[in-house]
Design an enzyme around this catalytic site. Structure first.
Site, PDB file in Angstrom:
ATOM      1  N   ARG A   3     -15.621   3.705   3.430  1.00  0.00           N
ATOM      2  CA  ARG A   3     -16.396   4.903   3.770  1.00  0.00           C
ATOM      3  C   ARG A   3     -15.477   6.110   3.914  1.00  0.00           C
ATOM      4  O   ARG A   3     -15.775   7.196   3.444  1.00  0.00           O
ATOM      5  CB  ARG A   3     -17.145   4.665   5.081  1.00  0.00           C
ATOM      6  CG  ARG A   3     -18.014   5.840   5.492  1.00  0.00           C
ATOM      7  CD  ARG A   3     -18.450   5.743   6.920  1.00  0.00           C
ATOM      8  NE  ARG A   3     -17.335   5.844   7.855  1.00  0.00           N
ATOM      9  CZ  ARG A   3     -17.443   5.817   9.167  1.00  0.00           C
ATOM     10  NH1 ARG A   3     -18.621   5.670   9.720  1.00  0.00           N
ATOM     11  NH2 ARG A   3     -16.377   5.922   9.944  1.00  0.00           N
ATOM     12  N   ASP A  16     -13.161   8.568   6.751  1.00  0.00           N
ATOM     13  CA  ASP A  16     -13.503   9.271   7.997  1.00  0.00           C
ATOM     14  C   ASP A  16     -13.537  10.767   7.720  1.00  0.00           C
ATOM     15  O   ASP A  16     -12.838  11.246   6.828  1.00  0.00           O
ATOM     16  CB  ASP A  16     -12.455   8.974   9.078  1.00  0.00           C
ATOM     17  CG  ASP A  16     -12.504   7.512   9.494  1.00  0.00           C
ATOM     18  OD1 ASP A  16     -13.613   7.027   9.795  1.00  0.00           O
ATOM     19  OD2 ASP A  16     -11.452   6.871   9.493  1.00  0.00           O
ATOM     20  N   GLU A  32       0.849  -1.199   0.000  1.00  0.00           N
ATOM     21  CA  GLU A  32       0.000   0.000   0.000  1.00  0.00           C
ATOM     22  C   GLU A  32       0.882   1.244   0.000  1.00  0.00           C
ATOM     23  O   GLU A  32       1.846   1.333   0.749  1.00  0.00           O
ATOM     24  CB  GLU A  32      -0.892   0.021   1.250  1.00  0.00           C
ATOM     25  CG  GLU A  32      -1.796   1.257   1.267  1.00  0.00           C
ATOM     26  CD  GLU A  32      -2.515   1.431   2.597  1.00  0.00           C
ATOM     27  OE1 GLU A  32      -3.514   0.743   2.804  1.00  0.00           O
ATOM     28  OE2 GLU A  32      -2.058   2.270   3.410  1.00  0.00           O
ATOM     29  N   LYS A  50     -21.872  -5.600   3.217  1.00  0.00           N
ATOM     30  CA  LYS A  50     -21.055  -5.047   2.116  1.00  0.00           C
ATOM     31  C   LYS A  50     -20.863  -6.109   1.035  1.00  0.00           C
ATOM     32  O   LYS A  50     -20.875  -5.809  -0.151  1.00  0.00           O
ATOM     33  CB  LYS A  50     -19.681  -4.589   2.643  1.00  0.00           C
ATOM     34  CG  LYS A  50     -19.757  -3.383   3.574  1.00  0.00           C
ATOM     35  CD  LYS A  50     -18.397  -2.713   3.800  1.00  0.00           C
ATOM     36  CE  LYS A  50     -17.623  -3.268   4.949  1.00  0.00           C
ATOM     37  NZ  LYS A  50     -16.510  -2.395   5.381  1.00  0.00           N
ATOM     38  N   ALA A  68     -19.920   2.338   3.572  1.00  0.00           N
ATOM     39  CA  ALA A  68     -19.210   1.698   2.458  1.00  0.00           C
ATOM     40  C   ALA A  68     -20.142   0.785   1.655  1.00  0.00           C
ATOM     41  O   ALA A  68     -20.013   0.671   0.439  1.00  0.00           O
ATOM     42  CB  ALA A  68     -18.015   0.915   2.986  1.00  0.00           C
ATOM     43  N   HIS A  72     -14.298  -2.792  13.855  1.00  0.00           N
ATOM     44  CA  HIS A  72     -14.060  -1.371  13.566  1.00  0.00           C
ATOM     45  C   HIS A  72     -14.196  -0.578  14.865  1.00  0.00           C
ATOM     46  O   HIS A  72     -15.042  -0.891  15.706  1.00  0.00           O
ATOM     47  CB  HIS A  72     -15.064  -0.878  12.518  1.00  0.00           C
ATOM     48  CG  HIS A  72     -14.837   0.543  12.109  1.00  0.00           C
ATOM     49  ND1 HIS A  72     -15.534   1.588  12.663  1.00  0.00           N
ATOM     50  CD2 HIS A  72     -13.964   1.095  11.227  1.00  0.00           C
ATOM     51  CE1 HIS A  72     -15.105   2.721  12.115  1.00  0.00           C
ATOM     52  NE2 HIS A  72     -14.160   2.448  11.240  1.00  0.00           N
ATOM     53  N   THR A  90      -4.038   4.818  -1.705  1.00  0.00           N
ATOM     54  CA  THR A  90      -5.115   5.318  -0.850  1.00  0.00           C
ATOM     55  C   THR A  90      -5.789   6.541  -1.471  1.00  0.00           C
ATOM     56  O   THR A  90      -5.263   7.156  -2.406  1.00  0.00           O
ATOM     57  CB  THR A  90      -4.585   5.697   0.547  1.00  0.00           C
ATOM     58  OG1 THR A  90      -3.660   6.769   0.378  1.00  0.00           O
ATOM     59  CG2 THR A  90      -3.913   4.532   1.233  1.00  0.00           C
TER      60      THR A  90
HETATM   61  C1  LIG Z   1      -7.637  -1.947   3.852  1.00  0.00           C
HETATM   62  C2  LIG Z   1      -8.123  -0.577   4.239  1.00  0.00           C
HETATM   63  C3  LIG Z   1      -7.965   0.491   3.349  1.00  0.00           C
HETATM   64  C4  LIG Z   1      -8.402   1.769   3.692  1.00  0.00           C
HETATM   65  N1  LIG Z   1      -8.223   2.794   2.796  1.00  0.00           N
HETATM   66  C5  LIG Z   1      -8.638   4.025   3.100  1.00  0.00           C
HETATM   67  C6  LIG Z   1      -8.490   5.117   2.175  1.00  0.00           C
HETATM   68  O1  LIG Z   1      -7.925   4.959   1.086  1.00  0.00           O
HETATM   69  N2  LIG Z   1      -8.962   6.332   2.529  1.00  0.00           N
HETATM   70  C7  LIG Z   1      -9.588   6.548   3.730  1.00  0.00           C
HETATM   71  O2  LIG Z   1     -10.019   7.669   3.976  1.00  0.00           O
HETATM   72  N3  LIG Z   1      -9.747   5.553   4.628  1.00  0.00           N
HETATM   73  C8  LIG Z   1      -9.282   4.303   4.343  1.00  0.00           C
HETATM   74  N4  LIG Z   1      -9.456   3.290   5.259  1.00  0.00           N
HETATM   75  C9  LIG Z   1     -10.016   3.581   6.573  1.00  0.00           C
HETATM   76  C10 LIG Z   1     -11.560   3.527   6.572  1.00  0.00           C
HETATM   77  O3  LIG Z   1     -12.085   4.515   5.734  1.00  0.00           O
HETATM   78  C11 LIG Z   1     -12.028   3.761   8.003  1.00  0.00           C
HETATM   79  O4  LIG Z   1     -11.682   2.669   8.813  1.00  0.00           O
HETATM   80  C12 LIG Z   1     -13.502   4.093   8.145  1.00  0.00           C
HETATM   81  O5  LIG Z   1     -13.721   4.523   9.497  1.00  0.00           O
HETATM   82  C13 LIG Z   1     -14.449   2.934   7.910  1.00  0.00           C
HETATM   83  O6  LIG Z   1     -14.490   2.592   6.608  1.00  0.00           O
HETATM   84  P1  LIG Z   1     -15.341   1.284   6.148  1.00  0.00           P
HETATM   85  O7  LIG Z   1     -15.251   1.239   4.688  1.00  0.00           O
HETATM   86  O8  LIG Z   1     -14.868   0.114   6.903  1.00  0.00           O
HETATM   87  O9  LIG Z   1     -16.777   1.759   6.614  1.00  0.00           O
HETATM   88  P2  LIG Z   1     -18.160   0.994   6.825  1.00  0.00           P
HETATM   89  O10 LIG Z   1     -18.083  -0.408   6.396  1.00  0.00           O
HETATM   90  O11 LIG Z   1     -19.194   1.866   6.234  1.00  0.00           O
HETATM   91  O12 LIG Z   1     -18.287   1.000   8.422  1.00  0.00           O
HETATM   92  C14 LIG Z   1     -18.074   2.192   9.154  1.00  0.00           C
HETATM   93  C15 LIG Z   1     -18.638   2.028  10.560  1.00  0.00           C
HETATM   94  O13 LIG Z   1     -20.060   2.034  10.495  1.00  0.00           O
HETATM   95  C16 LIG Z   1     -20.589   0.809  10.965  1.00  0.00           C
HETATM   96  N5  LIG Z   1     -21.677   0.490  10.029  1.00  0.00           N
HETATM   97  C17 LIG Z   1     -21.583  -0.040   8.793  1.00  0.00           C
HETATM   98  N6  LIG Z   1     -22.813  -0.131   8.248  1.00  0.00           N
HETATM   99  C18 LIG Z   1     -23.692   0.370   9.147  1.00  0.00           C
HETATM  100  C19 LIG Z   1     -25.106   0.563   9.154  1.00  0.00           C
HETATM  101  N7  LIG Z   1     -25.872   0.204   8.113  1.00  0.00           N
HETATM  102  N8  LIG Z   1     -25.670   1.120  10.255  1.00  0.00           N
HETATM  103  C20 LIG Z   1     -24.935   1.482  11.328  1.00  0.00           C
HETATM  104  N9  LIG Z   1     -23.573   1.313  11.366  1.00  0.00           N
HETATM  105  C21 LIG Z   1     -22.981   0.778  10.292  1.00  0.00           C
HETATM  106  C22 LIG Z   1     -19.430  -0.189  10.958  1.00  0.00           C
HETATM  107  O14 LIG Z   1     -19.563  -1.187  11.969  1.00  0.00           O
HETATM  108  C23 LIG Z   1     -18.259   0.722  11.254  1.00  0.00           C
HETATM  109  O15 LIG Z   1     -18.169   0.985  12.647  1.00  0.00           O
HETATM  110  C24 LIG Z   1      -9.005   1.995   4.948  1.00  0.00           C
HETATM  111  C25 LIG Z   1      -9.157   0.927   5.850  1.00  0.00           C
HETATM  112  C26 LIG Z   1      -8.714  -0.342   5.508  1.00  0.00           C
HETATM  113  C27 LIG Z   1      -8.870  -1.473   6.493  1.00  0.00           C
END
Ligand SMILES: Cc1cc2nc3c(=O)[nH]c(=O)nc-3n(C[C@H](O)[C@H](O)[C@H](O)COP(=O)(O)OP(=O)(O)OC[C@H]3O[C@@H](n4cnc5c(N)ncnc54)[C@H](O)[C@@H]3O)c2cc1C
Length: 290
Positions: A107, A109, A17, A165, A125, A149, A48
């Site tokens: 998603r 932050d 990465e 997802k 996401a 998470h 990223t």
């Molecule tokens: C491999 C990897 C690559 C990453 N790359 C990037 C990047 O390029 N740029 C960046 O900004 N960040 C990146 N991140 C960080 C990521 O964006 C954060 O961890 C963010 O807080 C969560 O993203 P997610 O896609 O897991 O979100 P989601 O899957 O949407 O989850 C976010 C939170 O909401 C909760 N949730 C999900 N669905 C629901 C629902 N329907 N109702 C209520 N709660 C719900 C989940 O339990 C979690 O706590 C990366 C993380 C990883 C592990």
């Protein structure tokens, strides 16, 4: 390259990465890191994407450089946070035009600086996955969290959201790092029991500095094990090479155990550095594990 097709023909894969450089000085060291990492012949390199579009241009340029100048396969991360449908489409169209075939939909932050999310931005996401799958042929992956998470009410609830997802069209998972493989193995087992049978690629974060380790672990909720704390305590506080060597040893041990447990590959979070990653991979090669 579609990642799921890659894993049908090759396991384990090696990937790194990278993130877009934030300064001219960082761009110079990133360039050196890319060349050193490219020499290891990785199966793909990921880039990223800053939430809110903060690295939109930088991510695009880095993907372009990696794919078209360096001849590397790429995976484009895409963080949907705060972006409206038109922005999402503009970024994804540009990735498609570059020839990107795989994306990781996260998603993101809220950025630290003042930022007003678009009123039609997608909350999770899972929504972004569905949005992409409805419009594009990208191979779409999502993030998974071996320790849950940080904002999730419980690891079990987080797993339900991960399943959602995948139900909306994601085809593989890349995990956040953990320092104790038991978190990853337990997570993988819980995924399988929940019917999640897609490739789950573990992310591995070598320790580069104590400050970075502490900061990132706090941000994402990764447990720093007693073994790591004791190992670091045994080093002189200003022994930077000693710390990096300790981090390499720890990562090699982790990767060895993961590779012996039939993971699809190893994804190394490089923080745009190459020294540790090169040493880790060379040692895995020597051990016949890659
Ligand atoms: C491999 C990897 C690559 C990453 N790359 C990037 C990047 O390029 N740029 C960046 O900004 N960040 C990146 N991140 C960080 C990521 O964006 C954060 O961890 C963010 O807080 C969560 O993203 P997610 O896609 O897991 O979100 P989601 O899957 O949407 O989850 C976010 C939170 O909401 C909760 N949730 C999900 N669905 C629901 C629902 N329907 N109702 C209520 N709660 C719900 C989940 O339990 C979690 O706590 C990366 C993380 C990883 C592990």
């Amino acid at each position: 390259m579609r990642l799921v097709d890659l894993w049908k023909t090759k396991r384990p894969t090696l990937s790194f990465e990278l993130f877009p450089a934030r300064s001219d000085k960082a761009a110079v060291s990133l360039e050196q890191a890319i060349d050193a990492l490219a020499a290891l012949d990785p199966d793909f390199v990921s880039v990223t994407f800053g939430a809110g579009g903060s690295t939109r241009e930088g991510s695009h340029q880095l993907l372009k450089k990696l794919k078209h100048e360096k001849g590397l396969e790429v995976l484009a991360y895409f963080a949907g946070y705060g972006l409206g449908p038109d922005d999402i489409v503009a970024v994804l169209d540009s990735y498609q035009a570059l020839g990107v075939e795989s994306v990781l939909a996260v998603r993101g932050d809220p950025p630290r600086e003042e930022f007003k999310p678009h009123p039609d931005s997608l909350p999770y996401a899972a929504d972004l996955v569905a949005f992409i799958r409805e419009r594009y042929s990208f191979c779409v992956g999502v993030a998974g969290y071996p320790e849950g998470h940080i904002d999730a009410p419980s690891p079990a609830q987080d797993l339900d959201y991960l399943k959602h997802k995948l139900d909306r069209g994601a085809e593989y998972v890349i995990t956040n790092y953990c320092y104790d493989n038991r978190f990853f193995f337990d997570f993988r087992e819980r995924c399988r029991r929940a019917g999640i049978d897609v490739p789950i690629l573990p992310g591995v974060m070598p320790i580069y500095s104590v400050k970075m380790m502490e900061t990132l672990a706090k941000l994402c909720g990764a447990t720093i094990t007693d073994e790591i704390r004791q190992g670091i305590a045994a080093l002189d506080a200003d022994d930077k090479p000693g710390l990096v060597a300790f981090g390499i040893d720890q990562a090699v041990r982790q990767c060895t155990e993961l590779l012996q447990a039939d993971v699809p590959g190893i994804h190394i979070y490089t923080m745009d550095r190459s020294t540790s990653a090169v040493e880790i991979v060379n040692r895995l090669h020597t051990a016949g594990l890659m």
